[in-house]
Design an enzyme around this catalytic site. Structure first.
Site, PDB file in Angstrom:
ATOM      1  N   GLY A  15       0.780  -1.234   0.000  1.00  0.00           N
ATOM      2  CA  GLY A  15       0.000   0.000   0.000  1.00  0.00           C
ATOM      3  C   GLY A  15       0.810   1.281   0.000  1.00  0.00           C
ATOM      4  N   THR A  16       2.025   1.257  -0.529  1.00  0.00           N
ATOM      5  CA  THR A  16       2.808   2.515  -0.545  1.00  0.00           C
ATOM      6  C   THR A  16       2.186   3.521  -1.510  1.00  0.00           C
ATOM      7  OG1 THR A  16       4.315   1.760  -2.301  1.00  0.00           O
ATOM      8  CG2 THR A  16       4.959   1.309  -0.004  1.00  0.00           C
ATOM      9  N   ILE A  96      -7.419  -9.640 -11.361  1.00  0.00           N
ATOM     10  CA  ILE A  96      -7.913  -9.216 -12.672  1.00  0.00           C
ATOM     11  C   ILE A  96      -9.360  -8.755 -12.535  1.00  0.00           C
ATOM     12  CG2 ILE A  96      -8.473 -10.063 -15.014  1.00  0.00           C
ATOM     13  CD1 ILE A  96      -5.476  -9.830 -14.441  1.00  0.00           C
ATOM     14  N   LEU A  97      -9.717  -7.686 -13.254  1.00  0.00           N
ATOM     15  CA  LEU A  97     -11.110  -7.248 -13.315  1.00  0.00           C
ATOM     16  C   LEU A  97     -11.605  -7.564 -14.733  1.00  0.00           C
ATOM     17  CD1 LEU A  97     -10.739  -3.847 -11.451  1.00  0.00           C
ATOM     18  CD2 LEU A  97     -11.858  -5.920 -10.581  1.00  0.00           C
ATOM     19  N   ASN A 111      -4.884   2.947 -13.182  1.00  0.00           N
ATOM     20  CA  ASN A 111      -3.908   1.979 -12.697  1.00  0.00           C
ATOM     21  C   ASN A 111      -2.505   2.586 -12.795  1.00  0.00           C
ATOM     22  OD1 ASN A 111      -2.978  -0.666 -11.810  1.00  0.00           O
ATOM     23  ND2 ASN A 111      -2.155  -0.898 -13.883  1.00  0.00           N
ATOM     24  N   HIS A 113       1.352   1.550 -13.290  1.00  0.00           N
ATOM     25  CA  HIS A 113       2.193   0.419 -13.710  1.00  0.00           C
ATOM     26  C   HIS A 113       3.649   0.860 -13.638  1.00  0.00           C
ATOM     27  CE1 HIS A 113       3.253  -3.316 -15.688  1.00  0.00           C
ATOM     28  NE2 HIS A 113       4.073  -2.612 -16.449  1.00  0.00           N
ATOM     29  N   ASP A 154      -3.123  -3.506 -18.878  1.00  0.00           N
ATOM     30  CA  ASP A 154      -2.226  -2.347 -19.135  1.00  0.00           C
ATOM     31  C   ASP A 154      -2.473  -1.746 -20.513  1.00  0.00           C
ATOM     32  OD1 ASP A 154       0.315  -4.307 -17.534  1.00  0.00           O
ATOM     33  OD2 ASP A 154      -1.049  -2.837 -16.657  1.00  0.00           O
ATOM     34  N   ALA A 183       8.719   8.193  -9.184  1.00  0.00           N
ATOM     35  CA  ALA A 183       7.687   8.244 -10.226  1.00  0.00           C
ATOM     36  C   ALA A 183       6.299   7.879  -9.704  1.00  0.00           C
ATOM     37  CB  ALA A 183       8.069   7.316 -11.387  1.00  0.00           C
ATOM     38  N   GLU A 184       6.125   6.663  -9.196  1.00  0.00           N
ATOM     39  CA  GLU A 184       4.779   6.209  -8.818  1.00  0.00           C
ATOM     40  C   GLU A 184       4.113   7.113  -7.796  1.00  0.00           C
ATOM     41  OE1 GLU A 184       4.479   2.003  -7.923  1.00  0.00           O
ATOM     42  OE2 GLU A 184       6.364   1.680  -8.959  1.00  0.00           O
TER      43      GLU A 184
END
Ligand code: GRF
Length: 204
Positions: A15-16, A96-97, A111, A113, A154, A183-184
Site C-alpha cells: 500500500g505505498t 484481474i477485473l 492503474n 504500472h 495495461d 515516479a509512482e
C-alpha cells in the site's frame, strides 16, 4: 464548492501507493477528490492498516474465498455502490477485473504500472517482474505510467508517465524502490487530482 469526487482505492500489498494518495490528500494536493473506501484483494494486505490509520473504511474481498470471479466482482461492486464511488484507483492491485466490470467504468478506473508502457507490461508483468525484465533487457531508462483501465491488461489510454534512470549495479529491488519514490508516488496523486477535477467539472 461542489462535493469532491469519491475515490475507492483497490490494493493487494504494502500500500505505498495508497499511502502516497493519503498523504497527498492530507497535504491538500487532492482538493477535487476524497478517498472514501479501500478494498484489498486479501485480508493480510498491510494497505488495510494504512487505511485504518487514516480513518478510511477498509474491506478485504477474497477471490479465493468467494470461489468465482462473478462473486468477487459483485462484492466489490456492492461496496462501490454503498460508498457512492465516482473513481476507482488500482494501486498495487493484483487481481484481474473482467471486461464486464471495466466496461461499467469507462475512464473511471486508473492503474499505476511500474514501467513506461508499452515497455514491460501486459499479462503477468507486475511488481518485481517488471524491473527484472527491464534490467534483463539492459534499458537505461524506465519509469512509471498511470493509465485508464479497460479489458486489455495495461492497455487503456495513457494519462501520465515519468522517466527514471537505471544505474549501474541496480538490483530489481533497488530499481523498484527508485521507481516508486521518483515516479509512482508522484504520478498517482497527480492523476487522481486530474481525473477528480474532470468529474467535479462534469457535474456543473
Ligand atoms: C509496486 O511495484 C507498484 O509499482 C505496483 O504494485 C507494487 C506494490 O505497490 N503497482 P504498493 O506498495 O502496494 O502500492
Amino acid at each position: 464548492m461542489l462535493s469532491p469526487a469519491r475515490i475507492a482505492v483497490l490494493v493487494s500489498g504494502g500500500g505505498t501507493n495508497l499511502q502516497a494518495l493519503l498523504d497527498a490528500q492530507a497535504a491538500g494536493r487532492l482538493p477535487s477528490g476524497e478517498i472514501v473506501l479501500v478494498v484489498a484483494s486479501n485480508p493480510g494486505a498491510y494497505a488495510l492498516e494504512r487505511a485504518k490509520k487514516a480513518g478510511v473504511p477498509g474491506f478485504a474481498v477474497s477471490r479465493r474465498e468467494l470461489g468465482s470471479q462473478e462473486a468477487f466482482e459483485e462484492d466489490i461492486s456492492a461496496l462501490l455502490r454503498q460508498y457512492q464511488v465516482d473513481l476507482i484507483i488500482l494501486a498495487g492491485f493484483l487481481s484481474i477485473l473482467s471486461a464486464d466490470f471495466t466496461a461499467k467504468w469507462p475512464r473511471r478506473i486508473l492503474n499505476i504500472h511500474p514501467s513506461l508502457i508499452p515497455a514491460f507490461c501486459g499479462k503477468g508483468m507486475y511488481g518485481l517482474k517488471v524491473h527484472e525484465a527491464a534490467l534483463a533487457k539492459g534499458v537505461k531508462v524506465t519509469g512509471a505510467t498511470v493509465h485508464f483501465v479497460n479489458e486489455i491488461p495495461d492497455g487503456g489510454e495513457i494519462l501520465l508517465q515519468k522517466a527514471v534512470d537505471i544505474l549501474p549495479g541496480d538490483t530489481a529491488e533497488v530499481l523498484q524502490r527508485r521507481v516508486m519514490e521518483q515516479a509512482e508516488w508522484i504520478l498517482l496523486p497527480q492523476a487522481a487530482e486530474l481525473v477528480s477535477a474532470e468529474i467535479v467539472k462534469g457535474r456543473t
